[in-house]
Design a protein around this motif. Structure first.
Motif, PDB file in Angstrom:
ATOM      1  N   SER A   2      36.403  28.465  58.000  1.00 61.19           N
ATOM      2  CA  SER A   2      35.297  28.626  58.943  1.00 61.19           C
ATOM      3  C   SER A   2      35.074  27.324  59.722  1.00 61.19           C
ATOM      4  O   SER A   2      35.488  26.250  59.276  1.00 61.19           O
ATOM      5  N   PRO A   3      34.399  27.408  60.867  1.00 55.40           N
ATOM      6  CA  PRO A   3      34.085  26.175  61.604  1.00 55.40           C
ATOM      7  C   PRO A   3      33.265  25.188  60.763  1.00 55.40           C
ATOM      8  O   PRO A   3      33.432  23.980  60.887  1.00 55.40           O
ATOM      9  N   TYR A   4      32.398  25.692  59.897  1.00 61.63           N
ATOM     10  CA  TYR A   4      31.601  24.810  59.031  1.00 61.63           C
ATOM     11  C   TYR A   4      32.489  24.106  58.005  1.00 61.63           C
ATOM     12  O   TYR A   4      32.281  22.933  57.694  1.00 61.63           O
ATOM     13  N   ASP A   5      33.492  24.812  57.508  1.00 65.24           N
ATOM     14  CA  ASP A   5      34.442  24.178  56.581  1.00 65.24           C
ATOM     15  C   ASP A   5      35.270  23.118  57.307  1.00 65.24           C
ATOM     16  O   ASP A   5      35.575  22.072  56.738  1.00 65.24           O
ATOM     17  N   GLN A   6      35.624  23.397  58.542  1.00 62.13           N
ATOM     18  CA  GLN A   6      36.390  22.427  59.325  1.00 62.13           C
ATOM     19  C   GLN A   6      35.577  21.154  59.557  1.00 62.13           C
ATOM     20  O   GLN A   6      36.093  20.047  59.408  1.00 62.13           O
ATOM     21  N   ILE A   7      34.305  21.316  59.905  1.00 65.33           N
ATOM     22  CA  ILE A   7      33.484  20.140  60.156  1.00 65.33           C
ATOM     23  C   ILE A   7      33.221  19.382  58.855  1.00 65.33           C
ATOM     24  O   ILE A   7      33.171  18.159  58.824  1.00 65.33           O
ATOM     25  N   ARG A   8      33.091  20.116  57.746  1.00 68.93           N
ATOM     26  CA  ARG A   8      32.917  19.472  56.432  1.00 68.93           C
ATOM     27  C   ARG A   8      34.142  18.614  56.114  1.00 68.93           C
ATOM     28  O   ARG A   8      34.023  17.468  55.687  1.00 68.93           O
ATOM     29  N   GLU A   9      35.308  19.156  56.368  1.00 63.00           N
ATOM     30  CA  GLU A   9      36.545  18.418  56.108  1.00 63.00           C
ATOM     31  C   GLU A   9      36.645  17.166  56.990  1.00 63.00           C
ATOM     32  O   GLU A   9      37.012  16.088  56.523  1.00 63.00           O
ATOM     33  N   GLN A  10      36.301  17.302  58.268  1.00 62.37           N
ATOM     34  CA  GLN A  10      36.359  16.164  59.184  1.00 62.37           C
ATOM     35  C   GLN A  10      35.335  15.088  58.822  1.00 62.37           C
ATOM     36  O   GLN A  10      35.653  13.905  58.806  1.00 62.37           O
ATOM     37  N   LEU A  11      34.095  15.497  58.550  1.00 61.33           N
ATOM     38  CA  LEU A  11      33.058  14.527  58.195  1.00 61.33           C
ATOM     39  C   LEU A  11      33.410  13.784  56.912  1.00 61.33           C
ATOM     40  O   LEU A  11      33.070  12.608  56.764  1.00 61.33           O
ATOM     41  N   SER A  12      34.070  14.459  56.005  1.00 62.37           N
ATOM     42  CA  SER A  12      34.462  13.818  54.751  1.00 62.37           C
ATOM     43  C   SER A  12      35.416  12.653  54.987  1.00 62.37           C
ATOM     44  O   SER A  12      35.500  11.736  54.174  1.00 62.37           O
ATOM     45  N   LYS A  13      36.115  12.679  56.111  1.00 60.82           N
ATOM     46  CA  LYS A  13      37.066  11.614  56.445  1.00 60.82           C
ATOM     47  C   LYS A  13      36.466  10.568  57.386  1.00 60.82           C
ATOM     48  O   LYS A  13      36.961   9.455  57.459  1.00 60.82           O
ATOM     49  N   MET A  14      35.418  10.922  58.113  1.00 57.04           N
ATOM     50  CA  MET A  14      34.916  10.077  59.202  1.00 57.04           C
ATOM     51  C   MET A  14      34.057   8.902  58.757  1.00 57.04           C
ATOM     52  O   MET A  14      33.910   7.943  59.512  1.00 57.04           O
TER      53      MET A  14
END
Length: 149
Positions: A2-14
Protein backbone atom coordinates in the motif's frame (compact mmCIF):
# COMPACT_ATOMS: atom_id res chain seq x y z
CA UNK A 1 2.31 -2.88 -1.01
CA UNK A 2 0.00 0.00 0.00
CA UNK A 3 1.09 3.64 -0.33
CA UNK A 4 1.21 3.81 3.49
CA UNK A 5 3.55 0.81 3.58
CA UNK A 6 5.73 2.46 0.95
CA UNK A 7 5.99 5.67 2.94
CA UNK A 8 6.69 3.67 6.12
CA UNK A 9 9.55 1.92 4.34
CA UNK A 10 10.97 5.20 3.01
CA UNK A 11 10.70 7.06 6.33
CA UNK A 12 12.45 4.19 8.06
CA UNK A 13 15.49 4.94 5.88
CA UNK A 14 15.30 8.75 5.80
CA UNK A 15 16.09 9.62 9.44
CA UNK A 16 19.52 8.16 10.22
CA UNK A 17 19.44 9.02 13.93
CA UNK A 18 16.07 7.32 14.48
CA UNK A 19 17.39 4.27 12.63
CA UNK A 20 20.60 4.38 14.71
CA UNK A 21 18.64 4.39 17.98
CA UNK A 22 16.50 1.49 16.80
CA UNK A 23 13.12 3.18 16.30
CA UNK A 24 10.81 1.00 14.21
CA UNK A 25 7.84 2.48 12.36
CA UNK A 26 5.08 -0.06 12.81
CA UNK A 27 2.11 1.55 11.07
CA UNK A 28 1.14 4.66 9.16
CA UNK A 29 -2.44 5.51 8.25
CA UNK A 30 -4.23 8.72 7.30
CA UNK A 31 -5.26 9.12 10.96
CA UNK A 32 -2.24 8.04 13.01
CA UNK A 33 1.18 6.46 13.17
CA UNK A 34 2.75 4.06 15.63
CA UNK A 35 6.43 3.37 16.28
CA UNK A 36 8.25 1.37 18.91
CA UNK A 37 11.65 1.20 20.53
CA UNK A 38 12.98 -1.80 22.41
CA UNK A 39 14.97 -1.17 25.56
CA UNK A 40 18.59 -2.22 25.27
CA UNK A 41 21.86 -0.94 26.79
CA UNK A 42 22.46 1.60 24.00
CA UNK A 43 19.25 3.52 24.81
CA UNK A 44 19.27 3.19 28.61
CA UNK A 45 20.13 5.72 31.27
CA UNK A 46 22.01 5.29 34.55
CA UNK A 47 19.01 3.57 36.27
CA UNK A 48 18.53 0.99 33.49
CA UNK A 49 15.36 2.53 32.12
CA UNK A 50 14.80 4.17 28.73
CA UNK A 51 16.88 7.32 28.32
CA UNK A 52 14.90 10.56 27.98
CA UNK A 53 16.64 11.27 24.67
CA UNK A 54 15.62 7.90 23.27
CA UNK A 55 11.99 8.57 24.21
CA UNK A 56 12.24 11.96 22.50
CA UNK A 57 13.56 10.42 19.27
CA UNK A 58 10.78 7.81 19.35
CA UNK A 59 8.08 10.46 19.79
CA UNK A 60 9.49 12.77 17.14
CA UNK A 61 9.71 9.93 14.61
CA UNK A 62 6.10 8.94 15.33
CA UNK A 63 4.97 12.55 14.86
CA UNK A 64 6.72 12.72 11.48
CA UNK A 65 5.14 9.45 10.43
CA UNK A 66 1.68 10.77 11.41
CA UNK A 67 2.33 13.89 9.34
CA UNK A 68 3.40 11.74 6.38
CA UNK A 69 0.28 9.60 6.59
CA UNK A 70 -2.03 12.60 6.67
CA UNK A 71 -0.19 14.39 3.85
CA UNK A 72 0.50 11.25 1.79
CA UNK A 73 -0.60 12.73 -1.54
CA UNK A 74 1.55 15.85 -1.05
CA UNK A 75 4.73 14.27 0.37
CA UNK A 76 6.80 14.71 -2.78
CA UNK A 77 5.87 18.39 -3.07
CA UNK A 78 6.53 19.72 0.45
CA UNK A 79 9.35 20.44 2.87
CA UNK A 80 8.42 19.50 6.45
CA UNK A 81 10.35 20.79 9.45
CA UNK A 82 9.76 19.93 13.09
CA UNK A 83 9.88 23.45 14.54
CA UNK A 84 9.15 22.86 18.22
CA UNK A 85 8.69 19.91 20.54
CA UNK A 86 7.49 19.61 24.10
CA UNK A 87 7.71 16.37 26.09
CA UNK A 88 6.52 15.41 29.55
CA UNK A 89 8.06 12.36 31.20
CA UNK A 90 5.35 10.80 33.38
CA UNK A 91 6.75 7.46 34.58
CA UNK A 92 9.91 5.42 34.36
CA UNK A 93 9.96 3.79 30.94
CA UNK A 94 11.11 0.18 30.75
CA UNK A 95 10.86 -2.50 28.10
CA UNK A 96 9.37 -1.86 24.68
CA UNK A 97 7.87 1.61 24.39
CA UNK A 98 5.26 2.38 21.73
CA UNK A 99 4.52 5.88 20.47
CA UNK A 100 1.14 6.66 18.93
CA UNK A 101 0.88 9.99 17.10
CA UNK A 102 -2.12 11.88 15.75
CA UNK A 103 -2.42 15.26 14.03
CA UNK A 104 -4.50 17.52 16.26
CA UNK A 105 -6.44 19.20 13.42
CA UNK A 106 -8.39 17.93 10.44
CA UNK A 107 -5.86 16.94 7.77
CA UNK A 108 -8.07 17.95 4.83
CA UNK A 109 -8.34 21.48 6.24
CA UNK A 110 -4.57 21.65 6.67
CA UNK A 111 -4.00 20.44 3.12
CA UNK A 112 -6.48 23.05 1.87
CA UNK A 113 -4.51 25.75 3.70
CA UNK A 114 -1.27 24.39 2.25
CA UNK A 115 -2.71 24.51 -1.26
CA UNK A 116 -4.07 28.03 -0.76
CA UNK A 117 -1.28 29.73 1.20
CA UNK A 118 1.72 27.56 0.33
CA UNK A 119 2.53 26.70 3.93
CA UNK A 120 0.87 25.38 7.05
CA UNK A 121 1.68 24.87 10.73
CA UNK A 122 0.09 22.29 12.99
CA UNK A 123 0.64 20.19 16.10
CA UNK A 124 0.97 16.43 16.39
CA UNK A 125 0.16 14.84 19.75
CA UNK A 126 2.09 11.73 20.77
CA UNK A 127 1.43 9.26 23.58
CA UNK A 128 4.28 6.94 24.63
CA UNK A 129 3.27 3.77 26.48
CA UNK A 130 4.94 0.67 27.83
CA UNK A 131 3.93 -2.93 27.04
CA UNK A 132 1.29 -2.89 29.80
CA UNK A 133 -0.34 0.19 28.27
CA UNK A 134 0.87 2.61 30.94
CA UNK A 135 1.52 6.05 29.50
CA UNK A 136 5.13 6.95 30.31
CA UNK A 137 5.38 10.24 28.40
CA UNK A 138 3.39 12.64 26.25
CA UNK A 139 4.75 14.85 23.53
CA UNK A 140 3.60 17.57 21.16
CA UNK A 141 5.55 18.37 18.01
CA UNK A 142 4.80 21.50 15.98
CA UNK A 143 5.39 20.96 12.28
CA UNK A 144 5.89 23.66 9.67
CA UNK A 145 5.23 22.47 6.14
CA UNK A 146 5.95 24.49 3.03
CA UNK A 147 5.31 23.77 -0.64
CA UNK A 148 8.42 23.27 -2.71
CA UNK A 149 8.91 25.87 -5.45
Amino acid sequence: MSPYDQIREQLSKMVPFARYTGVVIDEITAEKATCHLDQRPEVENHIQSMHAGALFVLGEQASGAAFAGAFLERMMTVRPVAAKADIQYLKIAKGTITATARIRENASGLIGQLDEVGKVQFAVDVSLSDAEGTEVATMTVDWHVKKLS
